[in-house]
Scaffold this motif. Structure first.
Motif, short mmCIF file in Angstrom:
data_model
loop_
_atom_site.label_atom_id
_atom_site.label_comp_id
_atom_site.label_asym_id
_atom_site.label_seq_id
_atom_site.Cartn_x
_atom_site.Cartn_y
_atom_site.Cartn_z
N GLU A 91 1.23 6.03 -4.64
CA GLU A 91 1.84 7.31 -3.99
C GLU A 91 1.01 7.97 -2.66
O GLU A 91 1.74 8.37 -2.32
N ASN A 92 0.22 7.88 -2.96
CA ASN A 92 -0.98 8.76 -1.70
C ASN A 92 -1.08 7.16 -0.94
O ASN A 92 -1.26 7.51 0.42
N ALA A 93 -0.43 6.24 -0.62
CA ALA A 93 -0.25 5.39 0.12
C ALA A 93 -0.99 4.50 0.23
O ALA A 93 -1.64 3.54 1.43
N ALA A 94 -1.94 4.02 0.06
CA ALA A 94 -3.25 3.67 -0.38
C ALA A 94 -3.08 2.10 -0.77
O ALA A 94 -4.21 1.70 0.51
N ALA A 95 -2.00 1.44 -1.19
CA ALA A 95 -2.44 0.19 -1.35
C ALA A 95 -1.71 -0.43 -0.08
O ALA A 95 -2.81 -1.29 0.34
N ILE A 96 -0.96 0.04 0.77
CA ILE A 96 -0.26 -0.51 1.77
C ILE A 96 -1.60 -0.18 2.58
O ILE A 96 -1.37 -0.95 3.82
N ILE A 97 -2.61 0.72 2.87
CA ILE A 97 -3.34 0.65 3.90
C ILE A 97 -4.51 -0.47 3.53
O ILE A 97 -5.12 -0.81 4.02
N ARG A 98 -4.18 -0.77 2.28
CA ARG A 98 -6.12 -1.74 1.46
C ARG A 98 -5.28 -3.15 1.77
O ARG A 98 -6.45 -3.53 2.10
N VAL A 99 -3.99 -3.30 2.63
CA VAL A 99 -3.62 -4.35 3.15
C VAL A 99 -3.90 -4.05 4.19
O VAL A 99 -3.09 -5.78 4.61
N LEU A 100 -3.18 -3.48 4.97
CA LEU A 100 -3.36 -3.38 6.34
C LEU A 100 -5.20 -3.36 7.14
O LEU A 100 -5.16 -4.49 7.93
N ARG A 198 -0.93 9.25 7.19
CA ARG A 198 0.27 10.25 7.77
C ARG A 198 1.69 9.81 7.42
O ARG A 198 2.65 10.31 6.96
N VAL A 199 1.79 8.50 8.19
CA VAL A 199 2.82 7.89 8.36
C VAL A 199 4.00 7.36 7.54
O VAL A 199 4.78 7.31 6.87
N VAL A 200 2.90 6.75 6.33
CA VAL A 200 3.38 6.15 5.74
C VAL A 200 3.91 7.41 4.72
O VAL A 200 5.39 6.99 3.55
N GLN A 201 2.99 8.31 4.07
CA GLN A 201 3.56 9.45 3.10
C GLN A 201 5.48 9.93 3.98
O GLN A 201 5.53 10.14 3.40
N VAL A 203 7.26 7.99 5.07
CA VAL A 203 8.86 7.25 5.42
C VAL A 203 8.71 6.45 4.02
O VAL A 203 9.71 5.89 3.05
N VAL A 204 8.11 7.29 2.41
CA VAL A 204 7.90 6.79 1.22
C VAL A 204 8.01 7.68 0.05
O VAL A 204 7.53 9.52 0.91
N GLU A 205 8.71 7.75 -0.54
CA GLU A 205 9.17 9.20 -1.43
C GLU A 205 9.26 8.43 -2.73
O GLU A 205 9.54 7.77 -3.00
N ARG A 206 9.32 9.22 -3.34
CA ARG A 206 9.50 9.57 -5.57
C ARG A 206 10.67 9.06 -5.07
O ARG A 206 11.53 10.15 -4.65
N ARG A 207 11.09 8.64 -6.47
CA ARG A 207 13.41 8.31 -6.70
C ARG A 207 13.22 9.65 -7.37
O ARG A 207 12.27 10.57 -8.43
#
Length: 207
Positions: A91-100, A198-201, A203-207
């Motif tokens: 939810e706080n975009a950390a997962a995507i950042i960890r991968v990158l 910030r960018v990830v937040q 483009v991603v939102e909760r359903r």
């Protein structure tokens, strides 16, 4: 035969490693074959036994960098076990950042990638080959984004391919700026994490 093959592979690897350092230091134009060979500890004969030209080596180097990045992303995705659920981290975009973060662009890598991009702008044939490599990286990030979105009940505000392209573009831009500022290591990672987050937040939102 195997020993010969391994020796040739080692020679190519050393030449590519030396070329990466020289290209980053002085740029493609000033990076002579002689200079690359001197850094690698080989003769011009060894160079031309492995590469037809400096441009061919440059494209091979670009391919190697792209493959290393894709492989690192795949390993990180597998380690994170996205299917098991990531909770608040996604939810706080950390997962995507960890991968990158496995692409951890230090100053030399950033300089090298910038040289590759400049050369692609000037050479249409090189640009076509490099564009295909970039597509591979974007495809991996697209898969990552789609898996996180599905596993965590998230939604994208735009198509996954567009989201991944934007995230990578910001990542590259921030890497360039931290290189110009002379930042590396934790300082560079922190800035990238904040700005990419910030960018990830967005483009991603909760359903």
């Amino acid at each position: 035969m195997r020993a010969t093959t391994r020796s040739r592979e080692n020679t190519r690897a050393r030449l590519l490693e030396a070329a990466a350092a020289v290209f980053a230091e002085v740029g493609l134009g000033e990076a002579s074959v002689e200079r690359i060979c001197e850094r690698a500890g080989f003769t011009r004969g060894a160079f031309y036994s492995n590469f037809a030209s400096k441009d061919e080596m440059f494209l091979e180097l670009a391919k190697a960098v792209a493959q290393e990045r894709v492989a690192a992303v795949r390993v990180r995705v597998a380690e994170m076990d996205i299917g098991a659920g990531l909770g608040a981290e996604a939810e706080n975009a950390a997962a995507i950042i960890r991968v990158l973060d496995v692409m951890d662009d230090d100053r030399v890598t950033t300089l090298l990638m910038h040289e590759i991009e400049i050369h692609a702008m000037r050479d249409p044939e090189f640009a076509a080959a490099y564009a295909a490599q970039l597509d591979d990286i974007v495809a991996e990030v697209v898969q990552l984004v789609e898996e996180i979105v599905e596993a965590e009940g998230l939604a994208l505000r735009l198509p996954a391919h567009e989201a991944a392209s934007i995230i990578l573009a910001v990542w590259s831009e921030v890497s360039r700026r931290v290189a110009i500022a002379g930042l590396e290591g934790d300082a560079a990672r922190e800035i990238r994490s904040v700005e990419v987050g910030r960018v990830v937040q967005l483009v991603v939102e909760r359903r």
